[in-house]
Design a protein around this motif. Sequence first.
Motif, PDB file in Angstrom:
ATOM      1  N   LEU A 426       0.840  -1.194   0.000  1.00 62.40           N
ATOM      2  CA  LEU A 426       0.000   0.000   0.000  1.00 62.40           C
ATOM      3  C   LEU A 426       0.873   1.242   0.000  1.00 62.40           C
ATOM      4  N   ASP A 427       0.343   2.338  -0.536  1.00 59.17           N
ATOM      5  CA  ASP A 427       1.149   3.539  -0.654  1.00 59.17           C
ATOM      6  C   ASP A 427       1.159   4.316   0.656  1.00 59.17           C
ATOM      7  N   GLY A 428       2.253   5.010   0.909  1.00 62.08           N
ATOM      8  CA  GLY A 428       2.350   5.813   2.112  1.00 62.08           C
ATOM      9  C   GLY A 428       3.790   6.166   2.427  1.00 62.08           C
ATOM     10  N   PRO A 429       4.001   7.176   3.263  1.00 64.13           N
ATOM     11  CA  PRO A 429       5.345   7.624   3.637  1.00 64.13           C
ATOM     12  C   PRO A 429       5.950   6.698   4.695  1.00 64.13           C
ATOM     13  N   VAL A 430       6.395   5.545   4.276  1.00 67.60           N
ATOM     14  CA  VAL A 430       6.840   4.511   5.206  1.00 67.60           C
ATOM     15  C   VAL A 430       7.978   5.002   6.091  1.00 67.60           C
ATOM     16  N   ASP A 431       8.957   5.676   5.498  1.00 62.78           N
ATOM     17  CA  ASP A 431      10.103   6.124   6.295  1.00 62.78           C
ATOM     18  C   ASP A 431       9.669   7.091   7.394  1.00 62.78           C
ATOM     19  N   ARG A 432       8.741   7.985   7.081  1.00 59.00           N
ATOM     20  CA  ARG A 432       8.281   8.923   8.094  1.00 59.00           C
ATOM     21  C   ARG A 432       7.495   8.202   9.192  1.00 59.00           C
ATOM     22  N   TRP A 433       6.649   7.256   8.808  1.00 60.78           N
ATOM     23  CA  TRP A 433       5.915   6.494   9.805  1.00 60.78           C
ATOM     24  C   TRP A 433       6.872   5.708  10.698  1.00 60.78           C
ATOM     25  N   ASP A 434       7.912   5.132  10.095  1.00 63.94           N
ATOM     26  CA  ASP A 434       8.921   4.422  10.893  1.00 63.94           C
ATOM     27  C   ASP A 434       9.574   5.365  11.897  1.00 63.94           C
ATOM     28  N   ALA A 435       9.921   6.558  11.418  1.00 67.07           N
ATOM     29  CA  ALA A 435      10.614   7.511  12.285  1.00 67.07           C
ATOM     30  C   ALA A 435       9.706   7.981  13.427  1.00 67.07           C
TER      31      ALA A 435
END
Length: 614
Positions: A426-435
């Motif tokens: 699914l699309d999304g700002p994965v790196d930001r969510w991880d951070a």
Amino acid sequence: MMAAPIEDYALVSDLHTGALISRRGSIDWLCLPRFDSPSVFGALLGTEEQGRWLLAPEAEAAVVVHRSYLRSTFILQTRWATDTGSALVTEFMPVGDRRASIVRRVEGISGTVDMRQELEVRFNYGTVLPWMRRHPYPHGKLLLAIAGPSALVLRGDNLPVAKDHRHAGRFSVAAGERVDLELTWYRSHTEVPDLIDVNAALASTTAYWETWAAHCEPAGQYLPAVLRSLLVLRALTHESTGGIVAAPTTSLPEIAGGERNWDYRYCWLRDAALTLEAMLGHGYADEALHWRNWLLRAVAGDPEDLQIMYAVDGARDLPERVLTQFSGYGGSAPVRAGNGAVSQYQADVVGEVMVALARLRDHGVAEDHFSWPLQRALMSFLERHLDDPDHGIWEMRGEPQYFTHSRVMMWAAFDRAATAARTHGLDGPVDRWDALRDGLRDEIMNHGFNRDLNSFTQSYGSTEVDAALLLLPQVGFLPPDDDRMLGTVARLEKDLLTKSGLLLRYATEAGLDGLEPGENPFLACSFWLVEQYAATGRMKEATALMDQLVGYSNELGLLSEEYDPVNNTMAGNFPQAFSHLALVRAADALNAVASPDRTATAPTGAVSSSERST
């Protein structure tokens, strides 16, 4: 006459609303046509003058020989015995015909039993006395009650007659005889509904509940309690909308004489999310999907308008007001309609929803064009409110705090969002969510954990503990046997475990909730402790506590919100969805340890928490 003890009530439901029937044979609570409609019978919260429908033997010495549901249904059967004979009363709300009615059938078993009935209809929470009249009909006479937009019709061969602003009557049943009564709600500007076929309605309603129950996947040694709990969750789910109410009642007090009396006839995202997980864990994927669709409709729009609860149909306007006409259950006032907590910011709610939807996704239910974009919008909302304090899981009415449980649920939200994008494409700002997830974890460990006490705390900077901390392992924040969790459990046992062995939510004396101190143990908290014990090998204690908790159910398998161990009586709204949800999860945890290969019902990943007004 005072209302009966809470544990003396039975629930019957038509998946649109529910009635509470006492062992004395009185329907003391019924809202029509929906769970959150004004009551037509409100004696539960006052006196019979606020409305009730009594049907019982006339003899003062009559006793209830046996009372139970008909197998896996919500068809209540009560066998009465008198000096002159015995009779069986069968009561139910027909399911599937969208007919808002309740049926009461009296059958003579032996000898002759004289029955009496008293009907007092009071619309709009006991404030409106209807115009009532007998009315001829092709199939007999009817008793009509009309007031403004609402009307009720009572059918039967033995209709009561008017007496002092109520209707009363008597009839006898001999062995082999049968008397049927049906009370039906309808809109007063429409035609009187057609006569029901009681035999057909009884057969179809029995078939519905038993077919639904037959789909329950195995649940181990606590199967009867788990199955009844799942049935309660279904009974509290609105058939048309998919909304799940926290309880069918309002203002049953958490402690006798106290002010902690709240309206639970609404749909909390938190409770509903956990219902989804319980249903999925026992084979009810369709019900879980139905709730997801309700959720998408309810929260659609600007995420900044997100609420913690909604009406059954997703409506947002739930203003809290005091119903001064009611003296309160057992004299415990105020009685409230609506819930002021609707306007609170509770930071954990998005996490509860994301955890539940992750479970649905992992179960194989695909996201659609609406569901994932909505989840992304919820994550943006959470990010914008990352630094805001909140009112917490217990809906504190004091000043907002940084509650540790709330911050952990925010961590869980970003964790599930990142996992969804990474695992399901699914699309999304994965790196930001991880951070953001990792930043929250560091923050929680720095501010929500007291190293000197070796314990997580209720809120940042506090030394108090909170039973909601037991949920940290359930969402994967850390393992249940982590030394920091074990230290937290030790603090909970020291500070919040009562002499009766039940766990309090938190120390009300601390004053965070803005209310007078004192409450009974909230049953869900003790079920959470069962799960923690089971996960850390304390099986003897887990089983003993589970047996104690299941033992607090009434003879019909129903649980209230809280339990008063001093007076051995139920407290709080009833039956309480969250108590039953927590029972299911605790049973699954015990079964997972006893049979590790049984993954279908074992707890996986997250569980949401309870709502609850303080």
